[in-house]
Design an enzyme around this catalytic site. Structure first.
Site: not given
Ligand code: GLC
Ligand code: CA
Length: 549
Positions: A22, A24, A26, A30, A99, A200, A254, A326-327
């Site tokens: 972060d 700033n 908040d 970012d 993305d 995606d 993906e 992140h999944d």
């Molecule tokens: C992909 C992304 C995931 C998202 C999903 C729907 O699997 O990596 O994070 O929730 O698509 O967009």
């Molecule tokens: Ca921020």
């Protein structure tokens, strides 16, 4: 435009912006925060960044529900901050990948708002079906996140399809106007200077005609009717021909459940529509298809996955390499050991970084972050986790139910990046939007900076070594002793140079021998995670990279 395939020499860092830094105060990560950390990413040896979505979004799926594709959300710093980051990255020789989420939009996107009112040209931008009556749905498909794949819209008086959350209606890619929109989006970012796209769930964009019921899959019902659908290659080829071919950019797609054979129909270098794929097989060594169907960890399954992709793509297409994003929950908590956290984090790094392909490192992976353990299920933020918690393991105890989420939830890996030991791990000076893992005082960047043996410094060394070796980029992969359930051993061989990578997945010491033709006495031990390696013995989670040249 000649395609230089520059991505083959890169190592990417994935930024999941909300939790990265972060700038700033908040409480939300970012682009100002990213800007501050460009040198950190570069010092790690990463020379590309993939941003999870930073566009305006209501946040129903943490940004994967987009309400405007041609802007940067004000909370991330808007276009101005993005331009600075882009320039800052390019000045450092780093590439930026966005993305591209075009299987679906947010239901708050203007297109959907107009489509539900049947305002042209948006009327057929989404997949609408009349109400079949009698409480029936248009077909039997499941969404990936929230129950059935259909939701009734009062405004239009019809059902719309959503393969993910209710707030993520699927676009109708069969409509040429929608494909023109996608091309406009691609051109917009490429003209601004971005270097490529992570696409995606792109293998879902073409649904089988008539949207037939699925009688094949017991879970994720419908997937055979939309994954690798009838026109997917045609549409991707159109994007490539009309836009991508005019830039020296790259695409990584993906592709849930994709096999190497299917992948080759998309990414073969002579005639592919895309450059690389994010396959899921390497993420299924301790589950069936999905993190929510856990099994014991099977090293042989993991080795088979990696080896298959190495062997099958060789000479035809290029691999992407990853063990976290992140999944998925954190890799140390899955394939490694929290008890041997540092050892196993380093070993897992070596395990995948010395294969052929373009590696991706997910924020926090490089310091060996582990799964977050919330005290209560209400603390989960992720739409998929919340739905799964409410609908599965209902007969189990509260502890068992939480444990199941800890093991599967994406939130296990979405906590704040652990920068230092100050409050909120140095992520923000304000009130953070999400939680920090309780172990941040021990596990953080600042503590690891000064420690030559830290996981962070090990990643730096490993990436540097990888980049210095021609055999990783050009050599021949070979797996050794594939039947071992404890050791993963593979070599990369080029004429004048070869490596042998040895990784133990055991909590106990092991004996091992080198394969024929690999004389350890004449090798340099180029990298390892123990101060005192012993010949033919592996300490718990030990790894060794032998080098001949
Ligand atoms: C992909 C992304 C995931 C998202 C999903 C729907 O699997 O990596 O994070 O929730 O698509 O967009
Ligand atoms: Ca921020």
């Amino acid at each position: 435009m000649e395609r230089t395939r520059w991505y083959k020499d890169k190592v990417f860092y994935q930024v999941w912006p909300r939790s990265f830094k972060d700038g700033n105060g908040d409480g939300l990560g970012d682009l100002l925060g990213v800007y501050e950390k460009l040198d950190y990413i570069k010092d790690l040896g990463c020379d590309g960044i993939w941003f999870s979505p930073i566009y305006p979004s209501p946040g129903a799926d943490c940004g994967y529900d987009i309400s405007d594709y041609m802007d940067i959300a004000p909370e991330f710093g808007g276009m101005e901050a993005f331009r600075e980051v882009l320039e800052g990255a390019h000045d450092r020789g780093m590439k930026i990948v966005m993305d591209l989420v075009v299987n679906h939009t947010s239901d708050e996107h203007e297109w959907f708002q107009k489509s539900r009112q049947r305002i042209d040209p948006y009327t057929d931008y989404y997949i609408w079906r009349p109400d079949p009556g009698n409480g029936k749905l248009p077909n039997n498909w499941d969404s990936n996140f929230e129950g059935k794949a259909w939701t009734y819209d009062e405004v239009r008086g019809e059902y719309y399809l959503h393969l993910f959350a209710v707030k993520q209606p699927d676009l109708n890619m069969d409509n040429p106007k929608v494909r023109e929109e996608v091309k406009r989006i691609l051109r917009f970012w490429l003209d601004l200077g971005v270097d490529g796209f992570r696409e995606d769930v792109i293998t879902y964009i073409s649904k089988k005609e008539g949207l037939p019921d699925d009688h094949l899959f017991p879970i994720y019902k419908g997937m055979p009717q939309y994954n690798h659908g009838p026109h997917v290659h045609e549409y991707l080829a159109e994007f490539k021909r009309d836009v991508l071919d005019h830039y020296d950019c790259f695409t990584i797609a993906e592709a849930p459940l994709v096999t190497p054979k299917q992948a080759l129909t998309y990414i073969r270098e002579d005639d592919g529509q895309l450059d690389m794929m994010i396959q899921f097989q390497c993420m299924c060594a301790d589950c069936l298809f999905s993190d929510y169907l856990p099994t014991k960890f099977h090293l042989r399954k993991l080795k088979r996955a990696f080896s298959n992709w190495q062997y099958r793509l060789k000479g035809q297409a290029w691999n992407s390499l990853y063990i976290e994003n992140h999944d998925h929950p954190r890799i140390v908590s899955r394939y490694g050991s929290e008890q041997f956290r540092e050892e196993s984090a380093k070993m897992l790094a070596v395990m995948y970084l010395f294969q052929q392909g373009t590696p991706f490192v997910y924020q926090g992976q490089e310091i060996g972050m582990t799964n977050w353990r919330p005290e209560s299920p209400d603390m989960y933020e992720d739409v998929q986790t919340r739905y799964n918690y409410a609908h599965s393991n209902l007969k189990k105890s509260p502890e068992q139910r939480l444990q199941a989420m800890w093991r599967a939830s994406r939130d296990s890996a979405r906590t704040l990046m652990q920068w230092d030991s100050s409050e909120n791990a140095g992520f923000t000076t304000g009130k953070p939007w999400f939680y920090v893992n309780g172990n941040y005082k021990q596990i953080n960047v600042a503590a690891q900076e000064g420690d030559p043996d830290s996981v962070l410094n090990f990643y730096r060394k490993a990436i540097r070594l990888r980049k210095s070796l021609s055999c990783i980029r050009h050599g021949e992969y070979r797996e050794h002793f594939p039947h071992s359930g404890k050791v993963y051993m593979y070599s990369m061989t080029e004429e004048m140079e070869k490596t042998l990578v040895v990784c133990s997945f055991s909590e106990k010491p092991l004996r091992y021998r080198a394969p024929k033709g690999f004389d350890l006495d004449s090798a340099e031990l180029a990298l390892g995670n123990y101060a005192q390696p012993i010949k033919n013995t592996l300490h718990p989670y030990e790894c060794k990279v032998y080098l001949w040249k």
